[in-house]
Every structure is written in structure tokens, then in C-alpha cells.
Scaffold this active site. Sequence first.
Site, PDB file in Angstrom:
ATOM      1  N   TYR A   1       0.898  -1.165   0.301  1.00 16.09           N
ATOM      2  CA  TYR A   1       0.019  -0.103  -0.031  1.00 16.09           C
ATOM      3  C   TYR A   1       0.900   1.389   0.007  1.00 16.09           C
ATOM      4  CZ  TYR A   1      -3.730  -3.256   0.993  1.00 16.09           C
ATOM      5  OH  TYR A   1      -4.658  -4.214   0.995  1.00 16.09           O
TER       6      TYR A   1
ATOM      7  N   HIS B   1       4.914  -6.159  -4.703  1.00 14.90           N
ATOM      8  CA  HIS B   1       3.574  -6.463  -4.749  1.00 14.90           C
ATOM      9  C   HIS B   1       2.398  -5.499  -4.456  1.00 14.90           C
ATOM     10  CE1 HIS B   1       2.834  -6.873  -0.329  1.00 14.90           C
ATOM     11  NE2 HIS B   1       4.022  -7.224  -0.305  1.00 14.90           N
TER      12      HIS B   1
ATOM     13  N   TYR C   1     -11.307  -1.421   0.172  1.00 18.82           N
ATOM     14  CA  TYR C   1     -11.309  -0.971   1.676  1.00 18.82           C
ATOM     15  C   TYR C   1      -9.866  -0.409   2.019  1.00 18.82           C
ATOM     16  CZ  TYR C   1      -7.957  -4.298   3.687  1.00 18.82           C
ATOM     17  OH  TYR C   1      -6.989  -4.776   3.960  1.00 18.82           O
ATOM     18  N   ARG C   2      -9.220  -0.164   1.148  1.00 18.89           N
ATOM     19  CA  ARG C   2      -7.710   0.084   1.541  1.00 18.89           C
ATOM     20  C   ARG C   2      -7.020   0.223   0.029  1.00 18.89           C
ATOM     21  NH1 ARG C   2      -4.268  -3.621   5.440  1.00 18.89           N
ATOM     22  NH2 ARG C   2      -2.726  -2.199   6.044  1.00 18.89           N
TER      23      ARG C   2
ATOM     24  N   ASP D   1      -1.096 -11.259   8.590  1.00 20.12           N
ATOM     25  CA  ASP D   1      -0.575 -12.372   8.098  1.00 20.12           C
ATOM     26  C   ASP D   1       0.917 -12.404   8.369  1.00 20.12           C
ATOM     27  OD1 ASP D   1      -2.330 -13.562   5.863  1.00 20.12           O
ATOM     28  OD2 ASP D   1      -2.412 -11.572   5.776  1.00 20.12           O
TER      29      ASP D   1
END
Length: 608
Positions: A146, A447, A528-529, A208
Amino acid sequence: MAPPSLPQTPTLASAHTGIPERLLHKATYAKSLIYDGKTVPDTYSLERGLPIPQGISKKAFLSAIEELKSAIGNENVQLNEKEVKNGWYMEHPNTHDMMPLLDAEEFIASAVVYPGSVAEVQLIVRWANQHLIPLFPISIGRNLGYGGAAPRVRGSVTMDLGRRMNKILDINAENYTCLVEPGVTYYALHEELVRRGLQDKMWIDCPDLGGGSVIGNALDRGVGYTPYGDHWGMHSGLEVVLPTGELVRTGMGALEGANTWQCFPYGFGPYNDGIFSQSNFGIVTKMGMTLMPNPGGYESFMYTFQHDSDLGPLMDIIRPLRISNILENVAQVRHGLQTLSVKGHPRTKYWSGKGPMPESVYREHLKETATGDCAWVYYGMAYGPPHIRAHKLAIIDSEFHRIAGCKKIDPATMPKDEYFWSRDRIASGTPDLEELKWVNWMPNGAHIAFSPVSPISGKDAEALYTMAKRRHTEQGFDLMPAFCVGLREMHLIVEIVYDAQDGDMRRRAERCLRDMIDDAAALGYGEYRTHLALMDQVAATYNFNDGALMKLNNTLKDALDPNGILAPGRCGIWPARYRGRGWELTTKDTGRSSEGDGVAKKAGEVKI
Ligand code: ADP
């Protein structure tokens, strides 16, 4: 590219960002895999030089930095002048995104400042207002996928709160709550419960990977995998420095001497906490978090499903079980390809063709793994003493077996290093370090997540899956979706794994993400993000009544942060000084620079 002997990853004993001793062997192995996949040196020079933020001259900026150094100490202010280092998850940079989507020098800090107290946070905020310098707060800066530690506005000064403000201020073993500072990671909080002999009594809920901060993850509304998986929903009480420097406590924290700050989140009057998550309205210096009582037993289970087309029927079976709490935790439905990639090997080990890996290829390789040949894997956990678990597990088993070809994989058949056991640890409150292995799928693995929310339904899951598959195929990426099932909604998390050194691949990844965001919005789904580069686009999809929500956010921003110094652009919220100058990155902007055309000199000169 891995050097013959890599330096050891710092442990928690030597750094607040460190790895617990018990996971050091995993960190050493994970690091070697990451460095094996690097094709370029880890450190590089800044070709564009010191990234000064727009609106201030280099001379004025450097003089302001000197002033800050003399106020809080030379060692607590660092310029980001010459070289930057990418590192890896456990030794990540705090100056930029080590997994860039745009050019590596776009989302980058001019300097990093390390406050040691709330008073210093306030001092730095006042300094930024005086010099009109943008600040970007991070707790740990491991928000990878993000944007990591990177600021949205090039040249912002990063406020790294975690380095010197990383105390666990309280663990209340009667109320099952804690109070933490920004630099407390899930690893650190878990180790402290163990050290105090409380792990048998209470659990944390972790994502995670355990290296993020309890505060940063909750503020960005991250999730974990026990029944306490909604991190934002589980917090109770904030302490916040506002963009003008005032200090507030929310909820019961506003009542001097209250012993209920971590027990009752609402206090009296408007519930303000929400405006401090996924925003740029304040700097959180303390947060309360609830802890889960040890349920007195637990049991992980795993089911596989044979066909891509099982996804829809499976989701329709899951919904009533989840809402009625027979399925108790934030479980995951993962694609078979992701269970292959999490082994940590490069994709070339399995296939070296161009474009997405054909189904026949990965399914052949899955046959050699503990999951066996399958399209989807369900990872879940039942809690409580054996007779309670048996009741729930029997219902789940008969419901799942309504899908032909469904298999329950016996945990006893799974080797100790099977990924299943990592999910087992995480869903029982023990943070781990397995998840990042799929980043090795590509050289220089990076990623970025596409994370839309939908109801738990077959129709919605299929619509999102079909759309994501089409867009991945167009851009030549492997699709590795995981559905994280909340109580009444699910987050689809699609991680695009790409080579951060390959400009063409980065642009294709961005194109793919932008197309999926638009497609999802057209179907009625929102994220959501999201990543820094995509925040404007995602924010613009929340456009009911001519963008009334963003107008409200702008009103709040201008009232709370009149000089627009705090994290401009984060979550698509731009202060008045930046608005209308082309800072927003929207759907057509693939590959564009992240900057706009200047800023207004002072808030007073802006027509609001
Ligand atoms: P993590 O601690 O999980 O590594 P980060 O520190 O990267 O997470 O924070 C995630 C996001 O939340 C960041 O982009 C940052 O803007 C915001 N954030 C993190 N900590 C704070 C804080 N203490 N106050 C305000 N915003 C924060």
C-alpha cells in the site's frame, strides 16, 4: 545476487522493528530467498538529488532542518540526500516505498525525523506549520503493498514515530486490554504477553505478518484472523496530536482519571475516532486495543475444492455459517496458485512462458504439495474446548461437502513447514513470517494489492473473480486471489506480484490495478484500502451525490489543518493549498509523475 553471507536480521532485543528470537531462523531463510531474487544492487543514488517539497526553496528548507535539529537533537533528524537502500520486509527503508509502482524517486521523503515524546511530536507539527513543510507520519512503515513508508507528496518530511516511541504502556490482564505507542509491533506485543506468562490467558490478533505496528495497521483498517480480526473495530481510545499541535484523547480518555479508556470506546458526544483512520487529520501517539481471551482450545482445518466454478457455491455456503458464527474467524479462501507461490520459489521454477501461467501447469505442480491438485483452499479455525469444536466442525464438514469433490485435508498428513501451520499460528494469536514468500515469484519481487469489498455471496465473488482474471490476462499477470471473509462482507485481496526493476511491468501492473478499480466501481464495489498511487482514483469512486463525502472530508481537512501540512493527498484528501493544481492521480494517469503544479504560498491566500 545474494552476497555470500548476509548480515543477521536484527532481533527485538536490539531494535523495535526486530524479529523475535524464535523466528530468527525463518528470517534468515526468507532474507536469503529475497536476496537470491535481487538482480540489482540494494543501494542506489538519488539521481534527482535531495527531494525538496514544492513551495519552499532549498535554502529555506535546509535552514528549517537546522532549526529542527537544534530543537530535538542532530541525531533525530536525517536528510535523505544521497543514497537510499531498499532492504527487505524485516529491514525496510523509512524514506520511500521499496516496492515502487511509479518511478522510484516519486514517493520519497526529503528527511526523516524521530520524535521521542508527545511534546516533541507537537513541536515538530508546529515547526511544519511555521515553514509550510509537509509531514508524513508512520509508525513502523511496513505498510507494504500500500506504499510502505513512503509519503504521498514527494519531499515530505517523514515522522518516524516508532523508533523512539515504542513502549507497551499497559497490559491489563483483568480487562483484557492494552495501551501502546506507535512503535509496538505485533511481534513485540506477543513476546511481551509470553514474557509475562499471559499467552495462556489472552491472545493478540495479528495480520499475516507480525512486523507491522498495532497502531498503523488499525489506522489503515487492516485485518487479522481470530474472531478479533477487525483491528479498527477492536481498538478502544486514541491519543492524537492534531495538525495544529493540540493534544486530544478520544472516548473515555477525555475524562481525566477515567479507568475506562480501554473498556468503552465511545465516551460522550460525537464518536471522533473514525476521522483519524485512513485520513490525514491527526497523528496518533497512543492507542488502546482489546485482547482476546484464550478460548480454551482451537483446531485449524483446511478444505480443498476442485473447480474454479466451485467459488460461487462455496461462498453461498459460507455466508450463513459465518454470520451465525459457526465459522468463527476471518478465514481465507485462497486460489490454488497462491498456495503454490507461497512455497517461496520463483515462478520460473515451474514455468518460463510469457503471460499468466496456464492452469494445467500449476495444477500439475500442486499435485506434489500437501493441498494436492485443487482450484481453491479454505483455511479456517474452530475455537473452544473439544466438544464445542466438534459440534461446529461437523456442521461445517457436512455443509462444505455439498460441493462435489470437496476434500478435508487431515492436518496430521501435513509436514511441519507446510503453510497450513502458519495459518494455524496466526489464527491462534502467534505472529509469523511465512506470508511474504510469494513475493519471490518474480525477481526483485514487489506486490500491490487490489482490495475490493463485497457481500459474502457467490454472485459477487464470481463477478469480481471474472473481472480480475480478464484484467490480469490482458496485462499478462498471474492471478492470485484470496477472499478474507469478515462477518457480513468479504475483502477480496488480489496481490499483483511484479519485478520492481522492470519499468514495463510496473506500468502494466498500474494499468491492471486502475482498470480493476474502475471495473469494480462500475459493478458497485469499492476498495477498503489502497496504495498511495491509487488513492485519488479510489476516493473518486466514492462519489454519491456529486462527491459529497469528499466535500465533507475537505471541510474537515481545512478546519483541522489550515496550512495543509499533514500527509497531503493521503486517501485522496488534499488540503486547500494543493487543490486544483493537478496533484490527483486518476484513472488515465498510468506512468505519470506524482506531483502537481505547485502549492499556494499560505492558507490565507487560498479561496476556500
Ligand atoms: P505499519 O506500522 O503497519 O508498518 P505504517 O506505519 O506504514 O504501518 O502505517 C500505515 C499507514 O497509517 C501509513 O501510511 C500512515 O500514514 C498511517 N499512520 C501510521 N501510523 C500513524 C500514526 N501514528 N498517526 C497517524 N497516521 C499513522
